[in-house]
Design a protein around this motif. Structure first.
Motif, PDB file in Angstrom:
ATOM      1  N   ASN A   1       0.807  -1.216   0.000  1.00  0.00           N
ATOM      2  CA  ASN A   1       0.000   0.000   0.000  1.00  0.00           C
ATOM      3  C   ASN A   1       0.840   1.266   0.000  1.00  0.00           C
ATOM      4  O   ASN A   1       0.307   2.370   0.125  1.00  0.00           O
ATOM      5  CB  ASN A   1      -0.925   0.014   1.225  1.00  0.00           C
ATOM      6  CG  ASN A   1      -1.964  -1.082   1.166  1.00  0.00           C
ATOM      7  OD1 ASN A   1      -2.576  -1.320   0.120  1.00  0.00           O
ATOM      8  ND2 ASN A   1      -2.166  -1.774   2.280  1.00  0.00           N
ATOM      9  N   GLY A   2       2.159   1.120  -0.113  1.00  0.00           N
ATOM     10  CA  GLY A   2       3.024   2.287  -0.136  1.00  0.00           C
ATOM     11  C   GLY A   2       3.320   2.861   1.225  1.00  0.00           C
ATOM     12  O   GLY A   2       3.792   3.998   1.330  1.00  0.00           O
ATOM     13  N   LEU A   3       3.057   2.084   2.288  1.00  0.00           N
ATOM     14  CA  LEU A   3       3.316   2.549   3.645  1.00  0.00           C
ATOM     15  C   LEU A   3       4.639   1.988   4.143  1.00  0.00           C
ATOM     16  O   LEU A   3       4.981   0.843   3.866  1.00  0.00           O
ATOM     17  CB  LEU A   3       2.195   2.114   4.587  1.00  0.00           C
ATOM     18  CG  LEU A   3       0.799   2.647   4.273  1.00  0.00           C
ATOM     19  CD1 LEU A   3      -0.235   2.011   5.185  1.00  0.00           C
ATOM     20  CD2 LEU A   3       0.764   4.167   4.405  1.00  0.00           C
ATOM     21  N   CYS A   4       5.367   2.786   4.905  1.00  0.00           N
ATOM     22  CA  CYS A   4       6.644   2.344   5.438  1.00  0.00           C
ATOM     23  C   CYS A   4       6.420   1.335   6.557  1.00  0.00           C
ATOM     24  O   CYS A   4       5.689   1.602   7.514  1.00  0.00           O
ATOM     25  CB  CYS A   4       7.437   3.540   5.978  1.00  0.00           C
ATOM     26  SG  CYS A   4       9.056   3.099   6.624  1.00  0.00           S
ATOM     27  N   ILE A   5       7.041   0.174   6.444  1.00  0.00           N
ATOM     28  CA  ILE A   5       6.912  -0.851   7.478  1.00  0.00           C
ATOM     29  C   ILE A   5       8.220  -1.059   8.232  1.00  0.00           C
ATOM     30  O   ILE A   5       8.230  -1.687   9.293  1.00  0.00           O
ATOM     31  CB  ILE A   5       6.434  -2.191   6.887  1.00  0.00           C
ATOM     32  CG1 ILE A   5       7.350  -2.645   5.748  1.00  0.00           C
ATOM     33  CG2 ILE A   5       4.990  -2.070   6.402  1.00  0.00           C
ATOM     34  CD1 ILE A   5       7.023  -4.030   5.209  1.00  0.00           C
ATOM     35  N   GLN A   6       9.318  -0.509   7.710  1.00  0.00           N
ATOM     36  CA  GLN A   6      10.589  -0.610   8.419  1.00  0.00           C
ATOM     37  C   GLN A   6      11.530   0.477   7.921  1.00  0.00           C
ATOM     38  O   GLN A   6      11.560   0.785   6.731  1.00  0.00           O
ATOM     39  CB  GLN A   6      11.232  -1.984   8.215  1.00  0.00           C
ATOM     40  CG  GLN A   6      12.583  -2.149   8.910  1.00  0.00           C
ATOM     41  CD  GLN A   6      13.128  -3.557   8.781  1.00  0.00           C
ATOM     42  OE1 GLN A   6      12.687  -4.476   9.458  1.00  0.00           O
ATOM     43  NE2 GLN A   6      14.113  -3.747   7.903  1.00  0.00           N
ATOM     44  N   SER A   7      12.287   1.066   8.834  1.00  0.00           N
ATOM     45  CA  SER A   7      13.318   2.020   8.454  1.00  0.00           C
ATOM     46  C   SER A   7      14.612   1.663   9.156  1.00  0.00           C
ATOM     47  O   SER A   7      14.612   1.186  10.292  1.00  0.00           O
ATOM     48  CB  SER A   7      12.905   3.451   8.816  1.00  0.00           C
ATOM     49  OG  SER A   7      12.782   3.605  10.224  1.00  0.00           O
ATOM     50  N   ILE A   8      15.718   1.866   8.442  1.00  0.00           N
ATOM     51  CA  ILE A   8      17.048   1.695   9.014  1.00  0.00           C
ATOM     52  C   ILE A   8      17.731   3.050   8.921  1.00  0.00           C
ATOM     53  O   ILE A   8      17.924   3.591   7.826  1.00  0.00           O
ATOM     54  CB  ILE A   8      17.854   0.624   8.263  1.00  0.00           C
ATOM     55  CG1 ILE A   8      17.123  -0.724   8.324  1.00  0.00           C
ATOM     56  CG2 ILE A   8      19.256   0.493   8.853  1.00  0.00           C
ATOM     57  CD1 ILE A   8      17.790  -1.823   7.518  1.00  0.00           C
ATOM     58  N   VAL A   9      18.056   3.603  10.081  1.00  0.00           N
ATOM     59  CA  VAL A   9      18.491   4.990  10.174  1.00  0.00           C
ATOM     60  C   VAL A   9      19.913   5.066  10.687  1.00  0.00           C
ATOM     61  O   VAL A   9      20.279   4.373  11.641  1.00  0.00           O
ATOM     62  CB  VAL A   9      17.558   5.791  11.108  1.00  0.00           C
ATOM     63  CG1 VAL A   9      18.074   7.199  11.323  1.00  0.00           C
ATOM     64  CG2 VAL A   9      16.151   5.829  10.534  1.00  0.00           C
ATOM     65  N   GLY A  10      20.724   5.922  10.064  1.00  0.00           N
ATOM     66  CA  GLY A  10      22.040   6.241  10.598  1.00  0.00           C
ATOM     67  C   GLY A  10      23.173   5.579   9.850  1.00  0.00           C
ATOM     68  O   GLY A  10      22.989   4.684   9.021  1.00  0.00           O
ATOM     69  N   ASN A  11      24.383   6.033  10.139  1.00  0.00           N
ATOM     70  CA  ASN A  11      25.594   5.425   9.597  1.00  0.00           C
ATOM     71  C   ASN A  11      26.246   4.545  10.662  1.00  0.00           C
ATOM     72  O   ASN A  11      26.060   3.351  10.694  1.00  0.00           O
ATOM     73  CB  ASN A  11      26.558   6.517   9.112  1.00  0.00           C
ATOM     74  CG  ASN A  11      26.085   7.167   7.825  1.00  0.00           C
ATOM     75  OD1 ASN A  11      25.406   6.535   7.024  1.00  0.00           O
ATOM     76  ND2 ASN A  11      26.436   8.431   7.622  1.00  0.00           N
ATOM     77  N   ASN A  12      27.011   5.146  11.563  1.00  0.00           N
ATOM     78  CA  ASN A  12      27.620   4.379  12.646  1.00  0.00           C
ATOM     79  C   ASN A  12      26.583   3.979  13.684  1.00  0.00           C
ATOM     80  O   ASN A  12      26.610   2.881  14.228  1.00  0.00           O
ATOM     81  CB  ASN A  12      28.740   5.192  13.296  1.00  0.00           C
ATOM     82  CG  ASN A  12      29.867   5.486  12.327  1.00  0.00           C
ATOM     83  OD1 ASN A  12      30.175   4.665  11.474  1.00  0.00           O
ATOM     84  ND2 ASN A  12      30.467   6.651  12.457  1.00  0.00           N
ATOM     85  N   PHE A  13      25.654   4.912  13.955  1.00  0.00           N
ATOM     86  CA  PHE A  13      24.575   4.650  14.901  1.00  0.00           C
ATOM     87  C   PHE A  13      23.338   4.244  14.106  1.00  0.00           C
ATOM     88  O   PHE A  13      22.656   5.060  13.526  1.00  0.00           O
ATOM     89  CB  PHE A  13      24.298   5.903  15.734  1.00  0.00           C
ATOM     90  CG  PHE A  13      23.085   5.806  16.609  1.00  0.00           C
ATOM     91  CD1 PHE A  13      23.110   5.055  17.772  1.00  0.00           C
ATOM     92  CD2 PHE A  13      21.920   6.477  16.264  1.00  0.00           C
ATOM     93  CE1 PHE A  13      21.988   4.974  18.582  1.00  0.00           C
ATOM     94  CE2 PHE A  13      20.797   6.403  17.068  1.00  0.00           C
ATOM     95  CZ  PHE A  13      20.835   5.653  18.234  1.00  0.00           C
ATOM     96  N   LYS A  14      23.084   2.946  14.039  1.00  0.00           N
ATOM     97  CA  LYS A  14      21.972   2.449  13.239  1.00  0.00           C
ATOM     98  C   LYS A  14      20.862   1.917  14.131  1.00  0.00           C
ATOM     99  O   LYS A  14      21.127   1.168  15.071  1.00  0.00           O
ATOM    100  CB  LYS A  14      22.426   1.343  12.289  1.00  0.00           C
ATOM    101  CG  LYS A  14      23.284   1.830  11.127  1.00  0.00           C
ATOM    102  CD  LYS A  14      23.581   0.690  10.179  1.00  0.00           C
ATOM    103  CE  LYS A  14      24.454   1.155   9.019  1.00  0.00           C
ATOM    104  NZ  LYS A  14      23.759   2.097   8.138  1.00  0.00           N
TER     105      LYS A  14
END
Length: 282
Positions: free
Chosen positions: A115-128
């Motif tokens: 449906n085009g909805l975000c179900i997971q995000s991975i954020v950051g470089n060193n701090f993920k």
């Protein structure tokens, strides 16, 4: 920045995510139905035409390109950064660069459902931090939690209206120890329609303000936000509130937003918006 200092890791990750806007080189962009749906999901509900786009929000400058007029760039010169977004199948990546050096600062990846909805995000470089998102039957965000520390989460509560009329009532923040550390409550006096929705101001740090990939929070403009913060050992509760006043263009889109502290009466922020389509006279 108070929110960053007091928020748990998931909120910090969301805040860092929100510092991203959008930027993408049209020549290398992979524009597909999933990406298009992510961009247009909320705008379709609001009957926003492809030609009518937000191009300036305070000092942030937004640009669009491609046959589907997707968001391609956000620039914030005062903070020396811009963002590039790339669309690939069921994911969107957002890469932040310094304007002065062109050096990559951070890369975030958002995974979308059918449906085009975000179900997971991975954020950051060193701090993920990997954040998982859950939605109700109305495709509204109800929970966001740290995948490695599930107690560290945000919970969203809505009113009971149907047919797209449900309003966000509150957002509650919990830390790793499952303690409630913050609560935001929303009111909508007057029920003024939000013709061109972006993610809520207080949540923008957590959901990227200009990509509608987290569902619709409310069909109306927020009138007041009440914030409660909680500390422990000993327990204390701190409360503050802000009132929001709007001016609008003739077609109903927001022209300016003024936020005022309820207790002091001082202006907290004042924002002007501009759109790409021709606006009617003031």
């Amino acid at each position: 920045m108070k929110l960053i200092q007091n928020a748990p890791n998931i909120a910090k990750a969301l805040i860092l995510t929100g510092m991203l806007g959008a930027c993408q080189n049209e020549k290398v962009a992979v524009v597909n139905p999933m990406a298009e749906q992510a961009q247009r999901h909320d705008f379709q509900n609001s009957k926003i035409s492809a030609e009518s786009k937000l191009i300036k929000d305070a000092s942030r400058v937004l640009a669009y390109s491609g046959p589907r007029n997707l968001l391609t760039k956000e620039t914030l010169e005062s903070y020396n950064y811009y963002i590039e977004y790339a669309y690939n199948g069921q994911s969107i990546s957002g890469t932040r660069y310094q304007i002065s050096t062109k050096k990559q600062v951070e890369k975030n990846v958002y995974t979308l459902n059918a449906n085009g909805l975000c179900i997971q995000s991975i954020v950051g470089n060193n701090f993920k931090v990997t954040t998982v998102y859950e939605y109700n039957e109305n495709q509204q965000l109800i929970k966001a939690y740290n995948k490695s520390e599930p107690n560290e989460r945000l919970e969203f509560d809505y009113s009971d209206e149907t047919n797209g009329q449900a309003m966000l009532l509150s957002v509650t923040f919990y830390d790793k120890a499952n303690l409630k550390i913050k609560e935001l409550s929303y009111s909508y006096a007057g029920l003024t329609p939000d013709i061109y929705p972006v993610n809520p101001e207080y949540l923008a740090a957590g959901t990227t303000k200009y990509l509608p990939i987290f569902g619709r929070f409310s069909p109306y403009l927020v009138k007041m936000v009440t914030e409660k913060e909680f500390t422990y050992h000993p327990f204390k509760e701190y409360t503050s509130a802000r009132l929001y006043a709007y001016t609008q263009y003739a077609d109903g889109k927001v022209k300016s937003i003024k936020a005022t502290d309820v207790k002091s009466g001082n202006t907290y922020s004042s924002t002007e918006r501009q759109y790409s389509s021709a606006m009617a006279s003031n």
